[in-house]
Design a protein around this motif. Structure first.
Motif, PDB file in Angstrom:
ATOM      1  N   SER A 105     120.162 106.635  37.723  1.00 16.94           N
ATOM      2  CA  SER A 105     121.506 106.565  38.263  1.00 16.94           C
ATOM      3  C   SER A 105     122.492 107.032  37.204  1.00 16.94           C
ATOM      4  CB  SER A 105     121.839 105.133  38.686  1.00 16.94           C
ATOM      5  OG  SER A 105     123.191 105.048  39.092  1.00 16.94           O
ATOM      6  N   CYS A 106     123.402 107.907  37.601  1.00 15.21           N
ATOM      7  CA  CYS A 106     124.448 108.401  36.706  1.00 15.21           C
ATOM      8  C   CYS A 106     125.794 107.978  37.290  1.00 15.21           C
ATOM      9  CB  CYS A 106     124.362 109.928  36.593  1.00 15.21           C
ATOM     10  SG  CYS A 106     125.606 110.646  35.512  1.00 15.21           S
ATOM     11  N   ALA A 112     124.293 116.067  36.672  1.00 11.24           N
ATOM     12  CA  ALA A 112     123.333 116.078  35.561  1.00 11.24           C
ATOM     13  C   ALA A 112     122.025 116.658  36.069  1.00 11.24           C
ATOM     14  CB  ALA A 112     123.122 114.667  35.032  1.00 11.24           C
ATOM     15  N   GLU A 113     121.190 117.081  35.122  1.00 11.82           N
ATOM     16  CA  GLU A 113     119.877 117.599  35.461  1.00 11.82           C
ATOM     17  C   GLU A 113     118.821 116.605  35.013  1.00 11.82           C
ATOM     18  OE1 GLU A 113     118.573 121.945  35.147  1.00 11.82           O
ATOM     19  OE2 GLU A 113     117.613 120.990  33.407  1.00 11.82           O
ATOM     20  N   LEU A 114     117.982 116.177  35.957  1.00 13.01           N
ATOM     21  CA  LEU A 114     116.890 115.246  35.697  1.00 13.01           C
ATOM     22  C   LEU A 114     115.589 116.032  35.661  1.00 13.01           C
ATOM     23  CD1 LEU A 114     115.371 112.469  35.672  1.00 13.01           C
ATOM     24  CD2 LEU A 114     115.575 112.503  38.178  1.00 13.01           C
ATOM     25  N   SER A 115     114.835 115.884  34.583  1.00 17.05           N
ATOM     26  CA  SER A 115     113.512 116.497  34.467  1.00 17.05           C
ATOM     27  C   SER A 115     112.492 115.398  34.269  1.00 17.05           C
ATOM     28  CB  SER A 115     113.446 117.449  33.276  1.00 17.05           C
ATOM     29  OG  SER A 115     114.358 118.502  33.430  1.00 17.05           O
ATOM     30  N   VAL A 116     111.490 115.353  35.150  1.00 19.79           N
ATOM     31  CA  VAL A 116     110.417 114.372  35.058  1.00 19.79           C
ATOM     32  C   VAL A 116     109.158 115.141  34.692  1.00 19.79           C
ATOM     33  CG1 VAL A 116     109.129 112.585  36.270  1.00 19.79           C
ATOM     34  CG2 VAL A 116     111.545 112.953  36.813  1.00 19.79           C
ATOM     35  N   HIS A 117     108.590 114.812  33.541  1.00 18.58           N
ATOM     36  CA  HIS A 117     107.419 115.529  33.030  1.00 18.58           C
ATOM     37  C   HIS A 117     106.157 114.694  33.245  1.00 18.58           C
ATOM     38  CE1 HIS A 117     110.165 118.242  30.886  1.00 18.58           C
ATOM     39  NE2 HIS A 117     110.876 117.159  30.691  1.00 18.58           N
ATOM     40  N   VAL A 123     109.185 118.258  37.181  1.00 15.76           N
ATOM     41  CA  VAL A 123     109.971 118.242  38.406  1.00 15.76           C
ATOM     42  C   VAL A 123     111.427 118.167  37.971  1.00 15.76           C
ATOM     43  CG1 VAL A 123     110.511 116.929  40.492  1.00 15.76           C
ATOM     44  CG2 VAL A 123     108.146 117.068  39.680  1.00 15.76           C
ATOM     45  N   VAL A 124     112.240 119.125  38.419  1.00 15.95           N
ATOM     46  CA  VAL A 124     113.645 119.203  38.006  1.00 15.95           C
ATOM     47  C   VAL A 124     114.526 119.017  39.233  1.00 15.95           C
ATOM     48  CG1 VAL A 124     115.403 120.645  36.914  1.00 15.95           C
ATOM     49  CG2 VAL A 124     113.033 120.777  36.126  1.00 15.95           C
ATOM     50  N   ARG A 125     115.531 118.116  39.091  1.00 15.08           N
ATOM     51  CA  ARG A 125     116.480 117.841  40.170  1.00 15.08           C
ATOM     52  C   ARG A 125     117.877 117.734  39.590  1.00 15.08           C
ATOM     53  NH1 ARG A 125     114.392 112.703  43.432  1.00 15.08           N
ATOM     54  NH2 ARG A 125     115.872 113.400  44.955  1.00 15.08           N
ATOM     55  N   ARG A 126     118.851 118.102  40.378  1.00 18.17           N
ATOM     56  CA  ARG A 126     120.247 117.873  40.010  1.00 18.17           C
ATOM     57  C   ARG A 126     120.672 116.562  40.662  1.00 18.17           C
ATOM     58  NH1 ARG A 126     120.915 122.111  37.526  1.00 18.17           N
ATOM     59  NH2 ARG A 126     121.900 124.084  37.811  1.00 18.17           N
ATOM     60  N   ILE A 127     121.386 115.739  39.886  1.00 19.09           N
ATOM     61  CA  ILE A 127     121.873 114.468  40.434  1.00 19.09           C
ATOM     62  C   ILE A 127     123.381 114.390  40.222  1.00 19.09           C
ATOM     63  CG2 ILE A 127     119.693 113.239  40.154  1.00 19.09           C
ATOM     64  CD1 ILE A 127     120.807 111.959  37.628  1.00 19.09           C
ATOM     65  N   ASP A 128     124.069 113.791  41.189  1.00 14.73           N
ATOM     66  CA  ASP A 128     125.511 113.574  41.082  1.00 14.73           C
ATOM     67  C   ASP A 128     125.771 112.325  40.261  1.00 14.73           C
ATOM     68  OD1 ASP A 128     126.323 115.769  42.648  1.00 14.73           O
ATOM     69  OD2 ASP A 128     125.930 114.648  44.490  1.00 14.73           O
ATOM     70  N   CYS A 129     126.820 112.350  39.472  1.00 18.18           N
ATOM     71  CA  CYS A 129     127.200 111.167  38.671  1.00 18.18           C
ATOM     72  C   CYS A 129     128.197 110.329  39.467  1.00 18.18           C
ATOM     73  CB  CYS A 129     127.777 111.606  37.322  1.00 18.18           C
ATOM     74  SG  CYS A 129     126.550 112.357  36.261  1.00 18.18           S
ATOM     75  N   ASP A 130     127.749 109.865  40.620  1.00 22.58           N
ATOM     76  CA  ASP A 130     128.601 109.085  41.518  1.00 22.58           C
ATOM     77  C   ASP A 130     128.175 107.619  41.611  1.00 22.58           C
ATOM     78  OD1 ASP A 130     126.249 109.380  42.899  1.00 22.58           O
ATOM     79  OD2 ASP A 130     127.129 110.352  44.659  1.00 22.58           O
ATOM     80  N   GLY A 131     127.245 107.204  40.754  1.00 18.13           N
ATOM     81  CA  GLY A 131     126.831 105.800  40.728  1.00 18.13           C
ATOM     82  C   GLY A 131     125.739 105.444  41.710  1.00 18.13           C
ATOM     83  N   THR A 132     125.171 106.432  42.406  1.00 20.41           N
ATOM     84  CA  THR A 132     124.071 106.139  43.315  1.00 20.41           C
ATOM     85  C   THR A 132     122.744 106.441  42.620  1.00 20.41           C
ATOM     86  OG1 THR A 132     124.145 108.347  44.284  1.00 20.41           O
ATOM     87  CG2 THR A 132     125.436 106.636  45.375  1.00 20.41           C
ATOM     88  N   ALA A 133     121.711 105.816  43.094  1.00 20.82           N
ATOM     89  CA  ALA A 133     120.390 105.960  42.480  1.00 20.82           C
ATOM     90  C   ALA A 133     119.599 107.090  43.131  1.00 20.82           C
ATOM     91  CB  ALA A 133     119.617 104.652  42.597  1.00 20.82           C
ATOM     92  N   THR A 134     118.800 107.756  42.306  1.00 20.11           N
ATOM     93  CA  THR A 134     117.851 108.768  42.743  1.00 20.11           C
ATOM     94  C   THR A 134     116.472 108.277  42.338  1.00 20.11           C
ATOM     95  OG1 THR A 134     119.452 110.526  42.404  1.00 20.11           O
ATOM     96  CG2 THR A 134     117.134 111.167  42.438  1.00 20.11           C
ATOM     97  N   TYR A 135     115.501 108.393  43.242  1.00 25.33           N
ATOM     98  CA  TYR A 135     114.155 107.886  42.954  1.00 25.33           C
ATOM     99  C   TYR A 135     113.132 109.002  42.999  1.00 25.33           C
ATOM    100  CZ  TYR A 135     116.245 103.305  43.445  1.00 25.33           C
ATOM    101  OH  TYR A 135     117.032 102.217  43.272  1.00 25.33           O
ATOM    102  N   GLU A 136     112.164 108.886  42.133  1.00 27.55           N
ATOM    103  CA  GLU A 136     111.051 109.838  42.066  1.00 27.55           C
ATOM    104  C   GLU A 136     109.759 109.027  42.044  1.00 27.55           C
ATOM    105  OE1 GLU A 136     109.765 113.586  42.228  1.00 27.55           O
ATOM    106  OE2 GLU A 136     111.889 113.179  41.919  1.00 27.55           O
ATOM    107  N   ARG A 137     108.843 109.316  42.983  1.00 31.02           N
ATOM    108  CA  ARG A 137     107.551 108.631  43.013  1.00 31.02           C
ATOM    109  C   ARG A 137     106.572 109.347  42.112  1.00 31.02           C
ATOM    110  NH1 ARG A 137     105.653 106.167  48.632  1.00 31.02           N
ATOM    111  NH2 ARG A 137     107.036 104.397  48.431  1.00 31.02           N
ATOM    112  N   ILE A 138     105.821 108.574  41.363  1.00 29.64           N
ATOM    113  CA  ILE A 138     104.784 109.126  40.509  1.00 29.64           C
ATOM    114  C   ILE A 138     103.474 108.502  40.970  1.00 29.64           C
ATOM    115  CG2 ILE A 138     103.920 109.326  38.148  1.00 29.64           C
ATOM    116  CD1 ILE A 138     107.364 108.566  38.063  1.00 29.64           C
ATOM    117  N   THR A 139     102.642 109.302  41.654  1.00 27.94           N
ATOM    118  CA  THR A 139     101.347 108.807  42.130  1.00 27.94           C
ATOM    119  C   THR A 139     100.260 109.357  41.225  1.00 27.94           C
ATOM    120  OG1 THR A 139     101.179 110.650  43.667  1.00 27.94           O
ATOM    121  CG2 THR A 139     102.121 108.611  44.516  1.00 27.94           C
ATOM    122  N   GLU A 140      99.200 108.582  41.089  1.00 20.59           N
ATOM    123  CA  GLU A 140      98.099 108.990  40.212  1.00 20.59           C
ATOM    124  C   GLU A 140      98.633 109.400  38.833  1.00 20.59           C
ATOM    125  OE1 GLU A 140      94.777 108.874  41.129  1.00 20.59           O
ATOM    126  OE2 GLU A 140      95.480 107.926  42.959  1.00 20.59           O
TER     127      GLU A 140
END
Length: 166
Positions: A105-106, A112-117, A123-140
């Motif tokens: 959450s930003c 902002a740019e979120l990179s999950v390695h 995995v690269v995503r752009r997120i808004d800095c509006d106070g809401t949460a962004t979720y990424e699932r990591i399986t296996e």
């Protein structure tokens, strides 16, 4: 060796004391309302360095968006809070084969740019800095998870992140 009498030493001490009083009086005389350079400068605000109060408020807002799992929950793995100008650069150790959820959450302004390695490509995503949460699932999951968050030009605020088991 020359010895002075007590009256001579007393006179010298009084002279030194009087001289100090004259010097001190001269330094402070007329400086109260004269607008002379001895006045203390007035503090001014600087736009290049924000105060810590807005950052604290934005930090609480960013963390509140991720409050679905608290540190006391058995699902909690790891979390952090950084200024967007510093960014997030974290590497977390995970248990191979388990599933996790990364929440970011930003709070502030801009994007902002979120990179999950994970193993392979990030995995690269752009997120808004509006106070809401962004979720990424990591399986296996692999044993390491890299998280990077960088503010886009002109963005400012606080970034909170949290990893929990699913």
């Amino acid at each position: 060796m020359t010895l002075r009498s007590r009256p001579a030493r007393t006179g010298i001490a009084l002279s030194i004391g009087a001289l100090c009083a004259v010097v001190l009086a001269g330094c402070t005389e007329g400086s109260e309302d004269s607008g002379s350079p001895t006045e203390k400068p007035t503090p001014t605000s600087s736009s290049s360095k924000p105060s810590s109060k807005p950052d604290e408020k934005l930090g609480k807002q960013a963390e509140a968006a991720l409050d679905t799992v608290t540190i006391d929950d058995p699902e909690f793995v790891e979390s952090g809070l950084e200024t967007l100008s510093d960014g997030v650069h974290a590497e977390s150790l995970l248990n191979r084969g388990k599933s996790y959820q990364l929440g970011v959450s930003c709070a502030g302004s801009g994007t902002a740019e979120l990179s999950v390695h994970v193993e392979g490509k990030p995995v690269v995503r752009r997120i808004d800095c509006d106070g809401t949460a962004t979720y990424e699932r990591i399986t296996e999951a692999s044993t390491r998870l890299g998280i990077d968050v960088e503010g886009e030009p002109g963005a400012s605020g606080m970034v909170a992140w949290r990893i929990s088991e699913m």
